[in-house]
Scaffold this motif. Structure first.
Motif, short mmCIF file in Angstrom:
data_model
loop_
_atom_site.label_atom_id
_atom_site.label_comp_id
_atom_site.label_asym_id
_atom_site.label_seq_id
_atom_site.Cartn_x
_atom_site.Cartn_y
_atom_site.Cartn_z
N ALA A 30 0.84 -1.21 0.00
CA ALA A 30 0.00 0.00 0.00
C ALA A 30 0.87 1.25 0.00
CB ALA A 30 -0.94 -0.01 1.20
N GLN A 31 1.96 1.24 0.78
CA GLN A 31 2.86 2.40 0.80
C GLN A 31 3.58 2.56 -0.54
OE1 GLN A 31 5.24 1.25 4.19
NE2 GLN A 31 4.04 2.51 5.63
N ALA A 32 3.95 1.43 -1.15
CA ALA A 32 4.60 1.48 -2.46
C ALA A 32 3.67 2.09 -3.50
CB ALA A 32 5.03 0.08 -2.88
N GLU A 33 2.41 1.67 -3.47
CA GLU A 33 1.45 2.17 -4.46
C GLU A 33 1.13 3.64 -4.22
OE1 GLU A 33 -1.66 -0.72 -4.12
OE2 GLU A 33 -0.53 -2.22 -5.28
N ALA A 34 1.12 4.07 -2.96
CA ALA A 34 0.89 5.48 -2.66
C ALA A 34 2.02 6.34 -3.22
CB ALA A 34 0.75 5.68 -1.15
N LEU A 35 3.25 5.84 -3.12
CA LEU A 35 4.39 6.57 -3.69
C LEU A 35 4.25 6.68 -5.21
CD1 LEU A 35 7.19 7.90 -3.33
CD2 LEU A 35 8.19 5.59 -3.44
N GLY A 36 3.85 5.59 -5.84
CA GLY A 36 3.63 5.62 -7.29
C GLY A 36 2.53 6.60 -7.69
N ASP A 37 1.45 6.63 -6.91
CA ASP A 37 0.36 7.57 -7.19
C ASP A 37 0.84 9.03 -7.10
OD1 ASP A 37 -1.40 5.48 -7.60
OD2 ASP A 37 -2.26 5.57 -5.58
N ALA A 38 1.70 9.29 -6.09
CA ALA A 38 2.21 10.65 -5.91
C ALA A 38 3.08 11.09 -7.08
CB ALA A 38 3.01 10.73 -4.60
N VAL A 39 3.90 10.16 -7.60
CA VAL A 39 4.75 10.49 -8.75
C VAL A 39 3.90 10.69 -10.01
CG1 VAL A 39 6.53 9.53 -10.28
CG2 VAL A 39 6.83 9.46 -7.80
N ALA A 40 2.86 9.87 -10.18
CA ALA A 40 1.97 10.05 -11.33
C ALA A 40 1.28 11.41 -11.28
CB ALA A 40 0.93 8.92 -11.36
N ALA A 41 0.88 11.84 -10.09
CA ALA A 41 0.24 13.16 -9.95
C ALA A 41 1.20 14.27 -10.36
CB ALA A 41 -0.23 13.36 -8.51
N GLN A 42 2.48 14.12 -10.01
CA GLN A 42 3.50 15.08 -10.44
C GLN A 42 3.63 15.12 -11.96
OE1 GLN A 42 7.50 15.08 -8.85
NE2 GLN A 42 6.80 14.25 -6.90
N LEU A 43 3.62 13.92 -12.58
CA LEU A 43 3.72 13.87 -14.05
C LEU A 43 2.56 14.62 -14.70
CD1 LEU A 43 4.74 10.15 -14.77
CD2 LEU A 43 6.16 12.18 -15.10
N ARG A 44 1.36 14.37 -14.19
CA ARG A 44 0.18 15.04 -14.78
C ARG A 44 0.27 16.55 -14.57
NH1 ARG A 44 -4.05 11.84 -16.41
NH2 ARG A 44 -4.06 9.66 -15.69
N ALA A 45 0.76 16.97 -13.40
CA ALA A 45 0.89 18.40 -13.12
C ALA A 45 1.91 19.04 -14.07
CB ALA A 45 1.30 18.62 -11.67
N GLY A 46 2.87 18.23 -14.51
CA GLY A 46 3.89 18.72 -15.43
C GLY A 46 3.48 18.69 -16.88
N GLY A 47 2.27 18.19 -17.16
CA GLY A 47 1.77 18.18 -18.53
C GLY A 47 1.69 16.82 -19.18
N ALA A 48 2.07 15.75 -18.46
CA ALA A 48 1.95 14.40 -19.03
C ALA A 48 0.49 14.04 -19.21
CB ALA A 48 2.65 13.40 -18.12
N GLN A 49 0.22 13.33 -20.28
CA GLN A 49 -1.16 12.95 -20.60
C GLN A 49 -1.34 11.45 -20.45
OE1 GLN A 49 -1.89 14.47 -24.54
NE2 GLN A 49 -1.08 16.48 -23.99
N GLY A 50 -2.28 11.05 -19.57
CA GLY A 50 -2.59 9.64 -19.42
C GLY A 50 -3.61 9.21 -20.45
N LEU A 51 -4.05 7.98 -20.30
CA LEU A 51 -5.07 7.45 -21.21
C LEU A 51 -6.45 7.68 -20.61
CD1 LEU A 51 -3.44 4.09 -22.34
CD2 LEU A 51 -3.54 6.26 -23.55
#
Length: 310
Positions: free
Chosen positions: A289-310
């Motif tokens: 759960a802690q590992a996945e929370a870290l991944g979610d936080a990094v994904a949020a940073q990517l989106r904030a930087g302009g990355a586009q998900g599906l």
């Protein structure tokens, strides 16, 4: 008085693709289980991903095409476990299936392979580099915008043959696959993660089972490597949060510093219309759960930087 004999573990059938690398992976797991008293056989299969070689994976359904037939074999009881390169496993498993085990990781980095050139920097302007991966495409374009990146499909031996025939000046492959097949001498250079950030799960093997097979999950537990499992859980969480596709131009790679997991990610536009977006975070990680929370936080940073998900 005779002591009752310990019952032998039930036989295990491993569903596997029939490429040389997939068979190596399945044989590796077979040997580990056999050493623990299991009778193990292999069920070789050809998947849709192995058959469609004239189009890029991103156009025909992604890397999940390599696992679907194996899951059908598990569902029907013709096989009991499937061994996957985690890089090929969709972020969301179908209902009724579980990842029972993640094994210790081999080298997660990308390898530069060329009969003529010693490194990416040594390639002349306009050289042709082959890769089947949108992730590698965007990272190569960021490093060397002058190169011509061409699609490269097929199993490892097919890709090396196409290189040796002169269809490409160089190709980029996972170092892990080359090393597992005893082809490490083909590697001219290995990319540092800060140059070519690896894919989520690259170099790690995962074992899939039907989720109701608690007996198999228990039997596979000794093969698990918890630090690798936590790392790839964080990496895969980035991909899941960005839309879940293995075919996305996305990299995610974790490294341990003591009990703290440092997670880096990058996203690029395959059309080259925007710059590479990078993100990173770190946190103490002891649970999935802690590992996945870290991944979610990094994904949020990517989106904030302009990355586009599906």
């Amino acid at each position: 008085m005779n002591t009752p004999a310990t019952p032998s573990p039930a036989p295990v059938v491993i569903a596997t693709r029939e490429s040389r690398l997939a068979l190596w992976q399945a044989e590796h797991v077979k040997a580990l289980l056999a050493a623990r008293g299991h009778t193990v056989t292999l069920l070789g299969m050809t998947t849709q991903g192995d058959q469609i070689l004239d189009r890029s994976l991103s156009k025909v359904g992604g890397k999940g095409l390599f696992v679907k037939e194996l899951e059908v074999a598990l569902e029907e009881g013709r096989a009991h476990i499937a061994v996957h390169s985690l890089k090929d496993v969709p972020m969301e498993l179908p209902e009724g299936f579980a990842l029972a085990c993640v094994m210790e990781r081999e080298d997660p980095r990308d390898a530069f392979v060329s009969p003529r050139y010693a490194s990416l920097a040594a390639l002349p302007q306009g050289a042709v580099v082959g890769t089947s991966s949108l992730r590698r495409q965007v990272l190569l374009q960021a490093l060397r915008p002058d190169l011509k990146i061409e699609p490269l499909r097929g199993n490892l031996d097919t890709r090396l043959r196409k290189l040796d025939e002169g269809q490409y000046d160089a190709i980029v492959l996972a170092a892990a696959g080359l090393k597992r097949l005893g082809l490490g001498e083909r590697i001219r250079a290995v990319f540092a993660p800060d140059e070519m950030l690896p894919a989520a799960g690259q170099g790690a093997l995962g074992i899939e089972v039907r989720s109701d097979r608690q007996d198999l999950i228990a039997a596979l537990a000794p093969l698990a490597h918890q630090p690798t499992w936590l790392t790839v859980a964080a990496e895969r969480a980035v991909s899941r949060a960005m839309g879940g596709s293995c075919s996305m131009p996305l990299a995610a790679h974790g490294q341990w510093h003591g009990d703290t997991l440092h997670l880096d990610a990058a996203w690029g536009d395959p059309e080259g219309r925007s710059a590479l977006v990078r993100a990173q975070a770190q946190a103490p990680v002891a649970t999935l759960a802690q590992a996945e929370a870290l991944g979610d936080a990094v994904a949020a940073q990517l989106r904030a930087g302009g990355a586009q998900g599906l």
